[in-house]
Design a protein around this motif. Structure first.
Motif, PDB file in Angstrom:
ATOM      1  N   UNK A 166       3.284  -0.049 -16.635  1.00 49.71           N
ATOM      2  CA  UNK A 166       2.694   0.651 -15.500  1.00 49.71           C
ATOM      3  C   UNK A 166       3.774   0.834 -14.442  1.00 49.71           C
ATOM      4  N   UNK A 167       3.878   2.039 -13.892  1.00 44.80           N
ATOM      5  CA  UNK A 167       4.990   2.382 -13.000  1.00 44.80           C
ATOM      6  C   UNK A 167       4.493   2.778 -11.615  1.00 44.80           C
ATOM      7  N   UNK A 168       5.153   2.215 -10.600  1.00 41.10           N
ATOM      8  CA  UNK A 168       4.823   2.503  -9.207  1.00 41.10           C
ATOM      9  C   UNK A 168       6.075   2.990  -8.484  1.00 41.10           C
ATOM     10  N   UNK A 169       5.913   3.951  -7.584  1.00 40.72           N
ATOM     11  CA  UNK A 169       7.043   4.478  -6.809  1.00 40.72           C
ATOM     12  C   UNK A 169       6.602   4.747  -5.366  1.00 40.72           C
ATOM     13  N   UNK A 170       7.589   4.975  -4.506  1.00 40.55           N
ATOM     14  CA  UNK A 170       7.318   5.477  -3.163  1.00 40.55           C
ATOM     15  C   UNK A 170       7.617   6.970  -3.187  1.00 40.55           C
ATOM     16  N   UNK A 171       6.641   7.771  -2.871  1.00 37.06           N
ATOM     17  CA  UNK A 171       6.766   9.220  -3.051  1.00 37.06           C
ATOM     18  C   UNK A 171       7.888   9.850  -2.230  1.00 37.06           C
ATOM     19  N   UNK A 172       8.271   9.207  -1.127  1.00 36.27           N
ATOM     20  CA  UNK A 172       9.325   9.782  -0.281  1.00 36.27           C
ATOM     21  C   UNK A 172      10.694   9.163  -0.544  1.00 36.27           C
ATOM     22  N   UNK A 173      10.785   8.294  -1.547  1.00 35.95           N
ATOM     23  CA  UNK A 173      12.050   7.606  -1.836  1.00 35.95           C
ATOM     24  C   UNK A 173      12.636   8.148  -3.139  1.00 35.95           C
ATOM     25  N   UNK A 174      13.356   9.252  -3.038  1.00 41.67           N
ATOM     26  CA  UNK A 174      13.911   9.875  -4.236  1.00 41.67           C
ATOM     27  C   UNK A 174      15.109  10.750  -3.875  1.00 41.67           C
ATOM     28  N   UNK A 175      15.830  11.168  -4.906  1.00 36.17           N
ATOM     29  CA  UNK A 175      16.891  12.155  -4.738  1.00 36.17           C
ATOM     30  C   UNK A 175      16.771  13.165  -5.873  1.00 36.17           C
ATOM     31  N   UNK A 176      17.496  14.244  -5.774  1.00 39.38           N
ATOM     32  CA  UNK A 176      17.410  15.300  -6.781  1.00 39.38           C
ATOM     33  C   UNK A 176      18.717  15.408  -7.559  1.00 39.38           C
ATOM     34  N   UNK A 177      18.592  15.473  -8.871  1.00 38.78           N
ATOM     35  CA  UNK A 177      19.763  15.627  -9.734  1.00 38.78           C
ATOM     36  C   UNK A 177      19.444  16.665 -10.803  1.00 38.78           C
ATOM     37  N   UNK A 178      20.288  17.696 -10.878  1.00 42.24           N
ATOM     38  CA  UNK A 178      20.082  18.791 -11.840  1.00 42.24           C
ATOM     39  C   UNK A 178      18.676  19.381 -11.725  1.00 42.24           C
ATOM     40  N   UNK A 179      18.196  19.462 -10.493  1.00 42.70           N
ATOM     41  CA  UNK A 179      16.889  20.051 -10.253  1.00 42.70           C
ATOM     42  C   UNK A 179      15.719  19.132 -10.527  1.00 42.70           C
ATOM     43  N   UNK A 180      16.013  17.888 -10.915  1.00 45.78           N
ATOM     44  CA  UNK A 180      14.949  16.935 -11.223  1.00 45.78           C
ATOM     45  C   UNK A 180      14.854  15.865 -10.142  1.00 45.78           C
ATOM     46  N   UNK A 181      13.639  15.458  -9.854  1.00 46.16           N
ATOM     47  CA  UNK A 181      13.406  14.415  -8.868  1.00 46.16           C
ATOM     48  C   UNK A 181      13.635  13.042  -9.516  1.00 46.16           C
ATOM     49  N   UNK A 182      14.522  12.263  -8.916  1.00 44.87           N
ATOM     50  CA  UNK A 182      14.844  10.934  -9.435  1.00 44.87           C
ATOM     51  C   UNK A 182      14.398   9.892  -8.415  1.00 44.87           C
ATOM     52  N   UNK A 201       0.805  -1.229   0.000  1.00 49.30           N
ATOM     53  CA  UNK A 201       0.000   0.000   0.000  1.00 49.30           C
ATOM     54  C   UNK A 201       0.837   1.277   0.000  1.00 49.30           C
ATOM     55  N   UNK A 202       2.138   1.145   0.256  1.00 49.18           N
ATOM     56  CA  UNK A 202       3.002   2.323   0.288  1.00 49.18           C
ATOM     57  C   UNK A 202       3.461   2.771  -1.097  1.00 49.18           C
ATOM     58  N   UNK A 203       3.102   1.993  -2.111  1.00 50.40           N
ATOM     59  CA  UNK A 203       3.514   2.321  -3.470  1.00 50.40           C
ATOM     60  C   UNK A 203       2.408   3.082  -4.191  1.00 50.40           C
ATOM     61  N   UNK A 204       2.824   4.071  -4.977  1.00 50.17           N
ATOM     62  CA  UNK A 204       1.876   4.933  -5.688  1.00 50.17           C
ATOM     63  C   UNK A 204       2.071   4.813  -7.198  1.00 50.17           C
ATOM     64  N   UNK A 205       0.983   4.646  -7.898  1.00 52.16           N
ATOM     65  CA  UNK A 205       1.034   4.577  -9.360  1.00 52.16           C
ATOM     66  C   UNK A 205       1.195   5.984  -9.924  1.00 52.16           C
ATOM     67  N   UNK A 206       2.106   6.128 -10.889  1.00 48.87           N
ATOM     68  CA  UNK A 206       2.346   7.450 -11.474  1.00 48.87           C
ATOM     69  C   UNK A 206       2.269   7.386 -12.998  1.00 48.87           C
ATOM     70  N   UNK A 207       2.041   8.531 -13.603  1.00 46.64           N
ATOM     71  CA  UNK A 207       2.147   8.650 -15.053  1.00 46.64           C
ATOM     72  C   UNK A 207       3.623   8.805 -15.397  1.00 46.64           C
ATOM     73  N   UNK A 208       4.077   8.068 -16.386  1.00 48.80           N
ATOM     74  CA  UNK A 208       5.492   8.134 -16.747  1.00 48.80           C
ATOM     75  C   UNK A 208       5.660   7.874 -18.233  1.00 48.80           C
TER      76      UNK A 208
END
Length: 302
Positions: free
Chosen positions: A77-93, A65-72
């Protein structure tokens, strides 16, 4: 006379119709026989697949349930955890993504024919663990760090996107260990896909380079020689990656080494080149493999 000609014509028509029917039935039988032969070969190959490892892949990329479906831009079909990311060149990865087949798309042209096997780089996965080879390379540890434990729990440091996508497309998997213990296993398959298998044993290197149809999907494969000790569950660096001498690059002196290409992760000029025993990609496709049906179709057709 006219009646005789009509009878002859009718007989000719019947003969042609029967011939077409027989031909169609024969062609149908050949098609069925061909499909049966392919299915038989596929079922015979099942015994070589590393089912335990494939189950680990499934568990590793199971979502909750912690995974969120996103448009990509992915074709999956792509799922991510919204709080699991880093930033590179101003973009969220996103640090990790889980992919699934998109029910609105058709994947028939890119799914495996089950006569291809993917060799998962478990030795390379292990080599990147810390402390380990790279601790030594950074001069933070002596040669004791060149003997490390084999990571059997599947840490998806090596090509997680490719592993997911190829698994979703029904490709069969084995690991470095399977090849090292039974080098002949590769000969059972029509095609072999190598990922970022940077660290391999001599037996594995020989088995891979002896196969006539290998897709080297990632640069920097077959770069350094290691030795496995299964009694101790360890691998040890033998040669390569500037060891034991600083001027040693490829541990096998392999003429097709394309390691510099691993730094091209954008793959804007992506192409396969023919080499002696297969095809070699000129970039690192980890961020591309889930975005292009054409690329996946090429992998299947090569």
């Amino acid at each position: 006379m006219r009646k005789i000609l009509c009878v002859i014509a009718a007989l000719l028509v019947i003969s042609i119709v029967l011939s077409i029917a027989v031909y169609a039935e024969s062609a149908n039988d050949i098609t069925k026989s061909s499909k049966k032969s392919e299915n038989t070969k596929s079922s015979k190959l099942d015994k070589y697949v590393n089912k335990e490892f494939e189950n680990k892949i499934t568990k590793q990329f199971a979502k909750d349930k912690n995974w969120t479906k996103i448009n990509s831009t992915s074709v999956f079909t792509t799922w991510i955890k919204t709080d699991d990311h880093h930033t590179k060149d101003g973009k969220k990865i996103w640090n990790k993504a889980i992919f699934e087949l998109d029910p609105t798309r058709k994947y028939d042209k890119v799914k495996s024919d089950k006569k291809t096997v993917v060799v998962y780089p478990i030795f390379t996965d292990s080599a990147y663990s810390e402390p380990g080879f790279y601790t030594y390379y950074r001069n933070e540890c002596d040669t004791k760090c060149l003997t490390i434990k084999i990571q059997n729990n599947f840490l998806p440091q090596a090509n997680p996107n490719a592993v997911q996508i190829l698994k979703l497309l029904d490709y069969s998997f084995i690991t470095d260990i399977d090849v090292d213990k039974n080098p002949q296993v590769l000969a059972k398959y029509d095609k072999v896909i190598i990922l970022h298998n940077e660290y391999v044993t001599k037996k594995e290197f020989n088995a891979i380079t002896a196969h006539p149809n290998v897709i080297y999907l990632y640069p920097n494969a077959l770069y350094a020689e290691i030795k496995a000790d299964y009694a101790k569950n360890t691998i040890m660096l033998i040669r390569g990656h500037n060891y034991p001498k600083s001027d040693i690059r490829n541990g096998f002196d392999w003429k097709f080494d394309n390691s510099p290409s691993e730094y091209d992760t954008a793959c804007k000029k992506m192409q396969f080149s023919r080499i002696d025993n297969g095809w070699m990609l000129n970039c690192y496709p980890e961020n591309i493999i889930h975005k292009s049906m054409r690329f996946l179709e090429t992998i299947k057709k090569l």
